[in-house]
Every structure is written in C-alpha cells, then in structure tokens.
Scaffold this active site. Sequence first.
Site, short mmCIF file in Angstrom:
data_model
loop_
_atom_site.label_atom_id
_atom_site.label_comp_id
_atom_site.label_asym_id
_atom_site.label_seq_id
_atom_site.Cartn_x
_atom_site.Cartn_y
_atom_site.Cartn_z
CE LYS A 23 -2.29 -1.17 3.78
NZ LYS A 23 -1.91 -2.57 3.97
CB THR A 24 3.62 2.40 2.20
OG1 THR A 24 2.86 2.30 3.42
CG2 THR A 24 4.54 3.61 2.29
CD GLU A 54 -0.28 3.02 3.49
OE1 GLU A 54 -0.03 2.18 4.35
OE2 GLU A 54 0.54 3.88 3.10
#
Length: 465
Positions: free
Chosen positions: A122-123, A166
């Site tokens: 995600k990051t 995110e």
Amino acid sequence: MKPGLPTAMERPHFIGIGGAGMSGIAKILAQRGAQVAGSDSRGDSETAEALRANGATVHSGHAAGNLAADATCVVVSSAIRADNPELARAAELGVPVVHRSDALAALMDGLRPIAVAGTHGKTTTTSMLAVSLSALGLDPSYAIGGDLDAPGSNAHHGEGDIFVAEADESDRSFHKYTPQVAIILNAELDHHANYASMEEIYESFETFVGKVVPGGTLVVAHGQEGAAEIARRVAGREGLEVVTYGEEPEADVRITKITPRGLTSEVTVVLGGRMLTFTVSVPGRHYAHNAVAALAAGVALGIPAHNLASALGKYTGVKRRLQLKGEAAGVQVIDSYAHHPTEMTADLEAIRGAAGDSRILVVFQPHLFSRTQELGKEMGQALALADASVVLDIYPAREDPIPGVTSELIIAAARAAGADVTAEHSKEAVAEVIAGMAKPGDLVLTMGAGDVTDLGPQILARLSN
C-alpha cells in the site's frame, strides 16, 4: 482547489500524533489552517519536529493536561488504549472523539479519491501515485503510511482535485472511504487480532469495494489469489468498472516483461492495445506490479497512460521500503519494513536479484505476538533466502505478550529450512554481531515494522570503525 475545513476539526488534538497515519492527517489539517495539537511518546522525533514546522503543537508523552479545553475533537487510532489519560480527559470535557479513518474520510470529501488497499504494497503504491501525479503538475493531496524523502513528507495538501490515500484494512477503517478509484493489490490473512479467517478478509474487502462511488473503478491484481477472489465476488456490480492487471494474458493491463537493472527494473506493459515501457527505481517483481497498479489507477482517472508511465520513473522510493541507508567498509546497509512472510520473501528475492554473488545478511525483528503466533513458521522459511540472519525479540507494538510465543518459533522454523540463524536478545549488541559477520561486498538488510530501523546507522558506524 481548497476544500473546506470541517468545523469539528478546527482545533483537533491527536493522541499519538507522531504515528505514520496520524501525522499525515495532522499535517494536512495544519496546511488547511487548523490549529493542530497532539501528543506522542517520542515528542523529540523528526516527525514531531516536521509537524511543529507546520505550526502544530506537539507534547512529549501523554498527560491529561495536554488536551486544551477548547479542542474541537480528539483524533485517535486503533492503537490508542482505552486508559489513555488524554482520552479520559476528553470524556470529562465532553470533547468528541474521532477515529483516524473518519478524519481522513472528511479530508477527501469533495475531491476525487484513489484509495490503495491490500495486505502488502500500500505505502509503495500510494507513494508512486503521489510522486508521479505531482511530477505531472496535478498537485494531488495525499496521505501515505511512510515518508517519501524527508520526515513529514508522508502527506501533502494539494491544490488539485485528486486525493491519494493508503486504505488500511487492519481494523476495517477503509470502510469509511468512498473512492472514485479503489486499488486492491492483494489479500492475505493478516492482522489476526481482527480477522479470524480468509472469509472475514474477503467480506471486509467486499465492503470496501461497495464504497466505490457509482461509475467508479476497481483496479485489482489478476494473478494474486486473494485479490482475484474478490474480483470474482464483485463481478457484475452495477456502476463498477473492474480493471485487472498482471502478467497473465487475460489481464486488462498486461505486464509482458520485467527486466532487472541493478537496484531498478524496466517494465513493459500492454494497455489498451498500446505497448509502454518505463523504469521503476526499486528492484523486484513485487514493486513492478505496484507501479502497474498505480498506472492503471491513474488512467482510470483520465490521465494519459504515456504521460503517467514516464512520470512513474520519477519515483525513487520511500523510507523503509528497500531504502539504502549507506555503505561502510564495502558493506551496503538497506532497510526494509517487511514483516509479513510474503513481504519478506518479495524483498529478499528482489535483493537477491540485485545482489549478484554478494552475501545477504538479515537483521529481523518480528512484529506483534499474534502475527508471530500465526505466521512464525512462514517467517522462518522466508529467512532461508538469506545467507545468514540475526533474529531479535518480538516488537510488541500495541499487543500484550502471548504465553509461549517468542522469536524461537521463527528461529526453529528457519533452521528447519536450512537457514543460518543467530538469536540476539539485545538490540545494542547487533552492530557488533553484524560487524563480526560482514565482509566487503555483503548486503545487510534490517527488516521489520518496529524499531529495528534504528539499527542501520549503528551498524554503519560500527563498520566504519
């Protein structure tokens, strides 16, 4: 474009303001004109100083007196315990308590959000979008779970109409968002304190997809089993366009080639019948797939594919995602946030591909007792990809110990898989241990979601001596 500031957030107080997710929201609110205050156990951190530079008041430590009487709300994350003194003080004063996810959802209101979800990646994917959209002059707002290139660079209030965020599934908080484009990179069993089975994971992600606005798009990995299962479950939903990506011939955005080039990769895709080739400035197949997910999401918002593909080359990494910390005595030290076996395997394979004949030494710190209890065996098996590993005690974060759950579960599994593993209970001793193991040409990887990241500079200093 300047979205309005919700009245309830004119004078917010953040408990744990230095956290990755919390600090980003606090920064955006401060940039929108809010009088931001908060507290953190590490009030002298670089993140705290970055928040102060944006006008926020940051208290060191938690105390009832930190909460101002005129605070309009108290923002908390799921990590804040019920007995926190500032939370108790908020109840006494009647100050509303807002979960981090609700605060973030309010910041997205009126914009075109892209919400990036998945067990891993995600990051990185959110960062790729933030950097590439910024490079195209679109000035997006964004909230990322890690810093791009400096403390406090995990968030930005932009003048554009896109908000990249995110979307955290760990506590189901991603159900609060209503994105125009949702990305699901993968879905695996994790966060065992909140999910008892893959069926619960699937149901949670289905709920997230159900929040996509009518006419919106779901970008989903074609070849990852969990993501593909979610795509099957939501297929045919009215008002939802599903775009798949991957190396499979059936994928809508098809990856035809990934060529390693040292610590970078060259990626070729076919999208809409057109072939595109671009550079990803981090190594490994895992990160190449993240970049293609970002490409598909941007195209879903109407951004020309060739422009976005070129802009993705501007991404040079995010802190703690295979971040080169330095080199000393011919030894490179790299930091990795990987803490789930899939992430560990992906990063070790990426480094192995870039390392050539060099040895890979890992300093691994398990994160959470519950995760170690459920996945300790798989973590140990992942460490067998390294030439040698040092395993630390479990970083507890928000959890209390579980009887019988220690790093020994990982060490035993690693040794059973043929790995060379050393147990080390003292973080202070690690630099000396690694200095005794490392030889010129080796790569040292500090790995885990806890404070193992602090050891990189210590190892470099010891190697220099």
